[in-house]
Structures are given as structure tokens and as C-alpha cells.
Scaffold this motif. Structure first.
Motif, PDB file in Angstrom:
ATOM      1  N   ILE A 122      -6.165  -1.615   8.606  1.00 46.10           N
ATOM      2  CA  ILE A 122      -7.071  -0.588   9.156  1.00 46.10           C
ATOM      3  C   ILE A 122      -6.393   0.774   9.160  1.00 46.10           C
ATOM      4  O   ILE A 122      -6.977   1.784   8.726  1.00 46.10           O
ATOM      5  N   ILE A 123      -5.155   0.841   9.643  1.00 44.05           N
ATOM      6  CA  ILE A 123      -4.459   2.126   9.731  1.00 44.05           C
ATOM      7  C   ILE A 123      -4.127   2.652   8.343  1.00 44.05           C
ATOM      8  O   ILE A 123      -4.077   3.869   8.114  1.00 44.05           O
ATOM      9  N   GLY A 124      -3.903   1.765   7.370  1.00 46.16           N
ATOM     10  CA  GLY A 124      -3.589   2.216   6.016  1.00 46.16           C
ATOM     11  C   GLY A 124      -4.708   2.984   5.355  1.00 46.16           C
ATOM     12  O   GLY A 124      -4.465   3.730   4.399  1.00 46.16           O
ATOM     13  N   THR A 137     -12.638   2.864  17.251  1.00 42.32           N
ATOM     14  CA  THR A 137     -12.924   2.284  15.934  1.00 42.32           C
ATOM     15  C   THR A 137     -11.888   1.234  15.554  1.00 42.32           C
ATOM     16  O   THR A 137     -12.226   0.152  15.036  1.00 42.32           O
ATOM     17  N   ILE A 138     -10.628   1.536  15.815  1.00 48.20           N
ATOM     18  CA  ILE A 138      -9.558   0.574  15.500  1.00 48.20           C
ATOM     19  C   ILE A 138      -9.707  -0.683  16.357  1.00 48.20           C
ATOM     20  O   ILE A 138      -9.552  -1.818  15.871  1.00 48.20           O
ATOM     21  N   LEU A 142     -10.251  -4.474  14.878  1.00 47.15           N
ATOM     22  CA  LEU A 142      -9.337  -5.568  15.208  1.00 47.15           C
ATOM     23  C   LEU A 142     -10.064  -6.727  15.868  1.00 47.15           C
ATOM     24  O   LEU A 142      -9.831  -7.903  15.531  1.00 47.15           O
ATOM     25  N   ARG A 143     -10.929  -6.407  16.788  1.00 46.01           N
ATOM     26  CA  ARG A 143     -11.627  -7.486  17.506  1.00 46.01           C
ATOM     27  C   ARG A 143     -12.514  -8.289  16.562  1.00 46.01           C
ATOM     28  O   ARG A 143     -12.592  -9.523  16.647  1.00 46.01           O
ATOM     29  N   LEU A 162      -5.177  -0.715  22.118  1.00 43.86           N
ATOM     30  CA  LEU A 162      -3.963  -0.053  21.625  1.00 43.86           C
ATOM     31  C   LEU A 162      -3.295   0.643  22.801  1.00 43.86           C
ATOM     32  O   LEU A 162      -3.857   1.596  23.373  1.00 43.86           O
ATOM     33  N   LYS A 163      -2.149   0.192  23.184  1.00 47.11           N
ATOM     34  CA  LYS A 163      -1.445   0.781  24.321  1.00 47.11           C
ATOM     35  C   LYS A 163      -0.912   2.172  23.989  1.00 47.11           C
ATOM     36  O   LYS A 163      -1.023   3.107  24.800  1.00 47.11           O
ATOM     37  N   ALA A 164      -0.302   2.307  22.836  1.00 45.21           N
ATOM     38  CA  ALA A 164       0.310   3.588  22.471  1.00 45.21           C
ATOM     39  C   ALA A 164       0.382   3.706  20.970  1.00 45.21           C
ATOM     40  O   ALA A 164       0.548   2.713  20.253  1.00 45.21           O
ATOM     41  N   ILE A 165       0.234   4.958  20.511  1.00 44.76           N
ATOM     42  CA  ILE A 165       0.425   5.296  19.098  1.00 44.76           C
ATOM     43  C   ILE A 165       1.472   6.394  19.056  1.00 44.76           C
ATOM     44  O   ILE A 165       1.214   7.521  19.502  1.00 44.76           O
TER      45      ILE A 165
END
Length: 322
Positions: A122-124, A137-138, A142-143, A162-165
Motif C-alpha cells: 500500500i505504501i509503495g 485509507t491505509i 490493511l483491514r 497506524l501508531k506512528a509514521i
């Protein structure tokens, strides 16, 4: 007798152990997998359960409550070739104890690896800015992938967070500088807008004040003119009602002369030409009041006393008080 007692004791211990193995108490929100000779037999639910001792064995006890598993930061490469570290948290729940036991060796490890691979996919396909602003969206992507893959394992993924980016340090510095520049720009724009609004409001206030002042002066002038007109009308009506004669008008002229000469700055004042007629009428009034036998003043030129010529006064109406 001693061997008999020992045998009885052994039998009692075996019976006690068999009783313990026969009665299985399963806590609430838990399940147990029973195997008979290494083969799955049934799933024990919460409550009191009876199994065959030494034949049935408890393979696994599974907690059916929702579980929270945090995963360590994973390096992920974005579309613009930047490496970011992402922390994830998975909320899952076992819905089928048998599938969770036999369909996958370790469902926790399987979920972690599946999360990492899905997250990289997804991030790619997203750049850094989209990654930082598209958490929902991410999470949804994922879910969807995890729920589809873990369904056959008897696991339902409820939420993925997502806890942290964390982008690289150099990128963080650049972002901070950009954010600081944007804040300074917005502050300057807001200050200019405030000054503009203040100038507009001040101009509007001055305009309204001038308009109100002009309206007040116009109304005052109208009221003053109405008052003067009413006063003149009253005086005029009073004069006509009193039937004023020439003598009264001449007396009023004489009372007006000191008012004309008032003021230190008056160097020249003008007498109306009608004052001559008024004085003539006033002189005639005083002449009529004098005794008839009173001697007339002698003329130094041998003639009667010289009377001031009203025609002469009319020719020279301007009198310099100096």
C-alpha cells in the motif's frame, strides 16, 4: 497386608487423577480443543465438560476475547523512494478455535507478516505526503486484506491502526521549515487582512459620522430657519396688531445703531438710507412736542439755524467711526 495397602493407595491416586482428567472446567470466553489419540474430536465450550481420561487430551486452550497486538516499527519505502518507519496495532478476535489451531501454525506471526507485506504494497504506491495524510485509507486497505486472508484461520480482524509514521530526520527538518514558513505566511496574511478590515471599518465609521454630522447640521439649520421665520412672523404680526406709526419705527432705528457699531474690529459701518426718513420723522415728533414760543437758535451766518440736509446724508451714507 502392606502390599495390599500400597495397591489400594495407588488405585485411589489413579482414581483421583482420572477424576481430575475426566472433569474439565472451561472459563467464560474460552475454548479448548480435544484430541483422541492425536485426532481432533471436539471443542469444549465454557462450563463443566467431561472427557475420557487417558484417551482424550486437551490440545490447546484459546482465548475468544478480542486481542490487541502491537507490531514493532517496519521500514517501508514510499513511491518517491523515501524510507519511513511505521508502527501498527492489530485488534483481532478468534472466532473458530479449531481453525485457529489446525489451519495455521502461529496465527500471531502469520498476521504480523501479512501486515508487513500488505503495508509495503500500500505504501509503495503512495508518496510521502499522501502517506502522512491518508491514515484512514491505509487502515481500510490493511483491514480489508487481513480480514480476507485471516478468515480461513478462524480469526476476524476488527481494526488496524497506524501508531506512528516516522520519516527520515532530514525530511522531518525540511517539513518543519516548510510548516514554519507556511505559518509565517498565514500570520502575515491574517495581519494584512486585519489591518485592511480595520482601515475599512475606520473609513466606514468616519463616513457615517460625517453623514450624521451633516444631517444634524442640516436639521439644525432648518430648525433655526424655522425659528427665525416664526420670530419674524410673530414680530410682524405684533407690529401690525399694534398699528405702529412712523415714530415707533424711527425709535427702533435709533436702538439698532449701537448694535451696528459693536465690535473692536469694526472700522467702517454703513447706515441704511432709510435712516434719514426715520430721523426726519423722529425730529418732527420732537418738534411737535416743543413749545410754540420757544426761540429758534440763531444762525451764525445771519439766517435761520441750519438744518442738516437729509439729501446730503443720503449722498454720504458711509460713516467712519474713527
Amino acid at each position: 497386608m502392606q502390599p495390599v495397602i500400597i495397591v489400594l493407595i495407588i488405585l485411589v491416586v489413579l482414581a483421583f487423577i482420572a477424576l481430575i482428567k475426566t472433569i474439565q472446567v472451561i472459563p467464560q470466553a474460552s475454548a479448548a480443543i480435544v484430541e483422541r489419540f492425536g485426532r481432533y474430536t471436539r471443542t469444549l465450550n465454557a462450563g463443566l465438560n467431561i472427557v475420557v481420561p487417558f484417551i482424550d487430551t486437551i490440545r490447546n486452550r484459546i482465548d475468544l476475547r478480542e486481542q490487541v497486538v502491537p507490531f514493532p516499527p517496519q521500514p517501508v519505502i514510499t513511491q518517491d523512494n523515501l524510507v519511513v518507519n511505521i508502527d501498527t496495532v492489530i485488534y483481532y478476535q478468534v472466532t473458530d478455535a479449531r481453525a485457529a489451531t489446525y489451519e495455521v501454525a502461529s496465527y500471531i506471526q502469520a498476521i504480523e507478516q501479512l501486515t508487513v507485506t500488505t503495508l509495503r504494497n500500500i505504501i509503495g504506491s503512495m508518496d510521502l505526503e499522501s502517506t502522512l495524510t491518508s491514515r484512514e485509507t491505509i487502515n481500510a486497505g490493511l483491514r480489508g486484506v487481513l480480514d480476507e486472508a485471516t478468515g480461513k484461520w478462524g480469526i476476524r480482524v476488527n481494526r488496524v491502526e497506524l501508531k506512528a509514521i516516522e520519516p527520515p530526520t532530514s525530511i522531518q527538518d525540511s517539513m518543519e521549515k516548510q510548516m514554519r514558513a507556511d505559518r509565517d505566511k498565514r500570520a502575515a496574511i491574517l495581519t494584512a487582512e486585519g489591518a485592511r478590515q480595520a482601515s475599512i471599518l475606520t473609513a466606514e465609521g468616519q463616513k457615517q459620522a460625517e453623514v450624521l454630522r451633516a444631517e444634524g447640521q442640516a436639521q439644525a439649520a432648518v430648525l433655526r430657519a424655522d425659528g427665525e421665520a416664526a420670530a419674524i412672523r410673530t414680530v410682524f404680526e405684533a407690529i401690525h396688531e399694534g398699528d405702529a406709526d412712523q415714530k415707533l419705527l424711527a425709535y427702533q432705528y435709533l436702538q439698532t445703531l449701537p448694535e451696528i457699531a459693536k465690535g473692536d474690529a469694526n472700522k467702517l459701518w454703513i447706515i441704511p438710507s432709510e435712516i434719514g426718513d426715520a430721523l426726519k420723522g423722529l425730529g418732527g415728533a420732537f418738534t411737535g412736542l416743543a413749545p410754540k414760543d420757544a426761540p429758534r437758535p440763531a444762525d451764525t451766518n445771519g439766517g435761520a439755524a441750519a438744518q442738516p440736509s437729509m439729501e446730503k446724508r443720503r449722498e454720504y451714507p458711509s460713516i467712519d467711526p474713527e
